[in-house]
Design a protein around this motif. Sequence first.
Motif, PDB file in Angstrom:
ATOM      1  N   ALA A  55      -4.051  11.219  -2.718  1.00  0.00           N
ATOM      2  CA  ALA A  55      -2.642  11.613  -2.810  1.00  0.00           C
ATOM      3  C   ALA A  55      -1.801  10.386  -3.130  1.00  0.00           C
ATOM      4  O   ALA A  55      -1.863   9.377  -2.425  1.00  0.00           O
ATOM      5  CB  ALA A  55      -2.181  12.246  -1.496  1.00  0.00           C
ATOM      6  N   PRO A  56      -0.990  10.407  -4.196  1.00  0.00           N
ATOM      7  CA  PRO A  56      -0.241   9.210  -4.604  1.00  0.00           C
ATOM      8  C   PRO A  56       0.822   8.825  -3.586  1.00  0.00           C
ATOM      9  O   PRO A  56       1.514   9.685  -3.033  1.00  0.00           O
ATOM     10  CB  PRO A  56       0.387   9.634  -5.940  1.00  0.00           C
ATOM     11  N   TYR A  57       0.941   7.532  -3.344  1.00  0.00           N
ATOM     12  CA  TYR A  57       1.977   7.025  -2.444  1.00  0.00           C
ATOM     13  C   TYR A  57       2.102   5.523  -2.620  1.00  0.00           C
ATOM     14  O   TYR A  57       1.113   4.799  -2.620  1.00  0.00           O
ATOM     15  CB  TYR A  57       1.633   7.342  -0.988  1.00  0.00           C
ATOM     16  N   SER A  58       3.318   5.073  -2.782  1.00  0.00           N
ATOM     17  CA  SER A  58       3.613   3.643  -2.847  1.00  0.00           C
ATOM     18  C   SER A  58       4.497   3.296  -1.663  1.00  0.00           C
ATOM     19  O   SER A  58       5.623   3.810  -1.547  1.00  0.00           O
ATOM     20  CB  SER A  58       4.336   3.273  -4.155  1.00  0.00           C
ATOM     21  N   PRO A  59       4.018   2.455  -0.741  1.00  0.00           N
ATOM     22  CA  PRO A  59       4.833   2.097   0.429  1.00  0.00           C
ATOM     23  C   PRO A  59       6.158   1.480   0.009  1.00  0.00           C
ATOM     24  O   PRO A  59       6.250   0.803  -1.014  1.00  0.00           O
ATOM     25  CB  PRO A  59       3.948   1.081   1.168  1.00  0.00           C
ATOM     26  N   ARG A  60       7.176   1.723   0.792  1.00  0.00           N
ATOM     27  CA  ARG A  60       8.477   1.117   0.530  1.00  0.00           C
ATOM     28  C   ARG A  60       8.384  -0.393   0.713  1.00  0.00           C
ATOM     29  O   ARG A  60       7.652  -0.880   1.573  1.00  0.00           O
ATOM     30  CB  ARG A  60       9.541   1.692   1.465  1.00  0.00           C
ATOM     31  N   GLU A  61       9.139  -1.117  -0.100  1.00  0.00           N
ATOM     32  CA  GLU A  61       9.132  -2.576  -0.050  1.00  0.00           C
ATOM     33  C   GLU A  61      10.352  -3.087   0.710  1.00  0.00           C
ATOM     34  O   GLU A  61      11.403  -2.441   0.747  1.00  0.00           O
ATOM     35  CB  GLU A  61       9.139  -3.161  -1.467  1.00  0.00           C
ATOM     36  N   LEU A  62      10.197  -4.246   1.304  1.00  0.00           N
ATOM     37  CA  LEU A  62      11.340  -4.911   1.920  1.00  0.00           C
ATOM     38  C   LEU A  62      12.327  -5.350   0.845  1.00  0.00           C
ATOM     39  O   LEU A  62      11.942  -5.568  -0.312  1.00  0.00           O
ATOM     40  CB  LEU A  62      10.868  -6.128   2.709  1.00  0.00           C
ATOM     41  N   PRO A 355       4.944   1.497   7.678  1.00  0.00           N
ATOM     42  CA  PRO A 355       5.332   0.091   7.472  1.00  0.00           C
ATOM     43  C   PRO A 355       5.754  -0.176   6.040  1.00  0.00           C
ATOM     44  O   PRO A 355       5.458   0.584   5.114  1.00  0.00           O
ATOM     45  CB  PRO A 355       4.051  -0.673   7.832  1.00  0.00           C
ATOM     46  N   TYR A 356       6.452  -1.297   5.870  1.00  0.00           N
ATOM     47  CA  TYR A 356       6.839  -1.757   4.541  1.00  0.00           C
ATOM     48  C   TYR A 356       5.686  -2.497   3.883  1.00  0.00           C
ATOM     49  O   TYR A 356       4.971  -3.267   4.534  1.00  0.00           O
ATOM     50  CB  TYR A 356       8.046  -2.698   4.623  1.00  0.00           C
ATOM     51  N   GLY A 357       5.525  -2.274   2.596  1.00  0.00           N
ATOM     52  CA  GLY A 357       4.651  -3.114   1.789  1.00  0.00           C
ATOM     53  C   GLY A 357       3.166  -2.940   1.989  1.00  0.00           C
ATOM     54  O   GLY A 357       2.379  -3.666   1.374  1.00  0.00           O
ATOM     55  N   ARG A 358       2.714  -1.977   2.794  1.00  0.00           N
ATOM     56  CA  ARG A 358       1.279  -1.786   2.974  1.00  0.00           C
ATOM     57  C   ARG A 358       1.006  -0.361   3.437  1.00  0.00           C
ATOM     58  O   ARG A 358       1.897   0.341   3.914  1.00  0.00           O
ATOM     59  CB  ARG A 358       0.708  -2.763   3.993  1.00  0.00           C
TER      60      ARG A 358
END
Length: 459
Positions: A55-62, A355-358
């Motif tokens: 399932a596509p997902y890109s964590p939010r970045e700081l 979490p952000y970024g991971r």
Amino acid sequence: MHKRGLIKALLLGTSLTLSGCGVTYLSPSVQTEAAGLDVQVVGLTANTIKQANQAPYSPRELPAAFHSVAAGSGLRGAGALPDMPDGPTQSRAAIPTNLPAASQPHRYRIGVGDVVLLATKGTAKTIEGLSGLLSAQNQRQGYTVRDDGAISIPDIGQVEIAGLTLADAEAALFQALVATNVDPAFSLEIAEFNSQHVAVGGAVGRAGLVPVKLNPLELGDALAQAGGIAAQDADLTAIRLYRDGTLYQMPVSAFRTNPEMRHLKLMPGDAIFVDKSFDLDRAMAFYRQQIEAIGLKRSARLQALTELDTEMSVQRAALEERRETFSARRDLDAEPRDHVYLTGEVTRQGRVALPYGRQASLADVLYDAGGFDTTTGNPAQIYVLRAGAGKDGDLGQVTAWHLNAENVINITLATRLEMRPNDIIFIEEQPITKWSRAFQQAFPILVNKGVNGNSGGGV
């Protein structure tokens, strides 16, 4: 309903309905159909985890403020420093390669701070005539090039050699010896190279100054003398070379495989920075090394450091203010976040921010929230409920990823299952917990009915 019949019903079922008394206990569970939605239960295995993680997902970045460091504008006038190395971007784009034009370094020229040694080849009488040279030969005491560019030899006088090649310096000494009627049989060598350097900083073993000597200094040798490159991700780590106000760069992965890059000839005054850790203190240390390397006089160097400290402090305060503002907005729930939800027999029901970024795993979320109590929670019935996207924004099929952790070895699967926004982690009750709770809720009603009598005619 008779008291014995009530107790029997509690012991035989996990759901209790006493229509006459209006008592109902419902135990939540995962059903194959709910609210008109199709529910598919899929057991978690090493193979089905791969399917779940597709399932596509890109964590939010700081925000960018957390990827930045204070960047001073450099020194004023001659010998100004280059701009600060750029911070990391939020994409994993490849680092472009930009190399300086090939050039042959000039022959080494003696500078202020270098130490030279003289060795005589004459007779004892000649050596006696050169008392200063005798000490230099036997005790290896050399002559340091002073600020005025000269060395002072006892009984010979001052000889200016700064800015000269080794051959030209020998010629100047020859003329000085002849002028004092001394047999000019000697050899000259440079014992310590202190006047010309290359600054190396960033993600290396030992940041500092690497001296430039008679043989041309190559990039690979300079990094080796600085303790090597201390970076794990070679594709996302850059070697940056500052020369005469121009920035050149190359990825570490290309440097390690391309001999042309490893044998790149460096020039006195070059500054190398390996971008891995964008830590303000390390960057500050790197600039200090550059200030030392460009050979400013002491008063100018102190002024430059003071200006740099002041500007870095201002930049640091601005960065901290932006970071604190973001943290305050996050604490007030004013920043967009992705969440998963915990329900059922978990230690703390509620939502957990991803979490952000991971990526975060099922184990990360579950055990960061305290895990679950196996006395009430059923380890064989752990579910991650994930709704797919249907047409026109409607909910699609709901997949219940089922983890059976009755065998604790299967918890290793929880460390590999990646969470997605709006996932619901649900842990079912133990069978004994179901009827125990039903009994606890019904028993007071039963007692009350037994004491007061059945006024309603139901129980």
